[in-house]
Design an enzyme around this catalytic site. Structure first.
Site, short mmCIF file in Angstrom:
data_model
loop_
_atom_site.label_atom_id
_atom_site.label_comp_id
_atom_site.label_asym_id
_atom_site.label_seq_id
_atom_site.Cartn_x
_atom_site.Cartn_y
_atom_site.Cartn_z
N CYS A 85 50.93 93.95 58.02
CA CYS A 85 50.43 92.68 57.51
C CYS A 85 50.23 91.67 58.63
CB CYS A 85 51.38 92.11 56.47
SG CYS A 85 50.95 90.43 55.98
N HIS A 113 40.57 66.41 38.71
CA HIS A 113 39.11 66.38 38.86
C HIS A 113 38.76 65.59 40.12
CE1 HIS A 113 34.86 66.08 37.77
NE2 HIS A 113 34.93 64.79 38.07
#
Length: 462
Positions: free
Chosen positions: A46, A439
């Site tokens: 990894c 938002h």
């Protein structure tokens, strides 16, 4: 064989990759005396040959694409090419910093770290560097290496593996990528961003075939738009050298030519010649067989990570290593629900998912009991700002929980955290719908999709 100062450790771990070092850190934290043995570098595939360096390459590719496309955003920018030495300096700097941090972390936990190639010498011991390390329990975590096919020789020059691709000193003019899974599409994406002409060869009917078919089709559409070519549904037959590259022939006789061939057909377990079978450990096609608690058939031996036939993901290795450490420390960890593991393919656009596909859900619950919903990112403000296309697809059991979340679009891998909670907490669409999502964010698209599935769509049509 000399024993290590007559010490018997609580846990001897063979392999210092994601699964091995996670087990070592957690076991030490729980008061166990741990020896950790690694023949290469702490951090394993990894950190050094997989997740981290490939994502660095992909980010460099993203910067290249941003430079090319600056005018679309009113930014005057020019793209003058790729400096691979500079890319590698950046990539290696990221890896080096994480590597040093991990070394310090292991040292701080007073783990006995041993550099050298170990071998299981009995159900309770590992031999390395002429010494024997005895343990009340042994954990096998020797990982994986790139696979090839019979008769397909990886020469490191014209026919390469992902290991070679990570240190390639140039951008190939053209490349054939054999394999359309995670590794294949990520390298294809990065190379295309760098300016290479790329063709993917995948024997199965779709790219990223482990994902929901809708996600595969969305990625294929995006790759076509980017100019990444692919041939699906026909398997590889042979490769030959040409005067300036390779020629790949498929089973149907079709031929492709390029500067090099990247073999990206997956990774196989590292288990041969390490004494596993001699110690009585049950194996299948090189994988070590385990139960839901990562126990082998030998009571004193466990195994984790790419060595066992579970999802080959670093975070799965972490979770399996932690599970073993907690079990040995006397805690009561629960088995891993592998369907509940988040999965991300970091190409452009990204593919992210958790839970089961629509096809799998129909197998589990019956076709008449499965409901799906697709939310197009065209309705999401932040995705519009980023100029990314894609969808979020939800799969639920009729009148029940969401059992699959499948997302395609730039940066949607960052949204898989909430998707993981939705699946693993068996959330109903109405329960997610009542949560307020910020938002303008792409996270809001996940909320909008659940609003629609709950029967009260806001920024989408009924």
């Amino acid at each position: 064989m000399a024993n290590d100062a007559s010490t018997v450790f609580d846990l001897v771990i063979l392999g210092g990759g994601s699964g091995g070092y996670a087990a070592a850190l957690r076991a030490s934290q729980l008061g166990l005396d741990v020896a950790l043995i690694e023949k290469n570098k702490l951090g394993g595939t990894c950190l050094h040959n997989g997740c981290i360096p490939t994502k660095a390459l992909l980010h460099a590719g993203e910067i290249a694409d941003a430079a090319r496309e600056g005018a679309e955003f009113g930014v005057k920018a020019t793209f003058d090419g790729i400096d691979m030495a500079g890319v590698h300096k950046y990539k290696d700097g990221v890896v080096s910093g994480l590597y040093k941090g991990l070394q310090g972390l292991v040292a701080s936990r007073k783990i006995t770290y041993v550099e050298g190639e170990g071998r299981l010498s009995s159900p309770t011991s590992v031999d390395v560097n002429g010494r024997r390390y005895e343990g009340r329990h042994v954990l096998l975590a020797t990982g994986s290496v790139p696979r090839s096919l019979p008769g397909l020789t990886i020469d490191g020059d014209r026919v390469i593996s992902s290991d070679h691709a990570l240190v390639l000193d140039r951008v190939p003019k053209s490349a054939i990528v054999l394999g359309g899974g995670v590794i294949g599409v990520e390298f294809a994406s990065a190379w295309k961003s760098f300016g290479a002409d790329v063709t993917i060869v995948e024997g199965l009917p779709h790219l990223v075939p482990a994902e929901d078919e809708n996600s595969s089709k969305l990625l294929e559409r995006a790759f076509r738009k980017r100019g990444i070519k692919f041939n699906l549904g026909t398997f590889f037959k042979s490769v030959e050298y040409t005067s300036d590259g390779v020629a790949v022939t498929l089973a149907d006789g079709k031929t492709f030519e390029a500067e090099l061939l990247l073999v990206a057909i997956g990774r196989g377990p590292v288990s041969q010649g390490l004494g596993y079978e001699e110690a009585g450990v049950a194996m299948d096609r090189g994988f070590v067989l385990v139960d839901e608690f990562c126990r082998t058939n030998v009571p004193t031996v466990s195994a984790v990570g790419d060595l066992i036939p579970t999802l080959q993901l670093a975070h799965v290795g972490f979770a399996e290593g932690i599970l073993v450490a907690e079990r040995l420390a006397g805690l009561s960890p629960v088995p891993i629900d592998y369907d509940g593991v988040p999965r991300v393919t970091y190409c452009h656009p990204e593919v992210a998912s958790v839970g089961v596909s629509e096809a799998r859900a129909k197998e589990l619950y019956g076709a008449d009991q499965v409901v799906t919903l697709k939310y197009n990112l065209a309705g999401n403000g932040k995705s519009k700002i980023l100029k990314t296309a894609g969808e979020i697809k939800l799969v639920r059991v009729r009148d029940g929980a969401v059992v699959g979340v499948h997302m395609v679009g730039d940066r949607l891998g960052e949204q898989v955290g909430e998707a993981q909670l939705i699946y693993n907490w068996e959330a109903l669409p109405a329960e997610v719908a009542q949560l307020i999502h910020a938002h303008p964010t792409q996270n809001e698209a996940l909320g909008e999709a659940h609003l629609a599935l709950a029967g009260k769509p806001l920024h989408s049509h009924d």
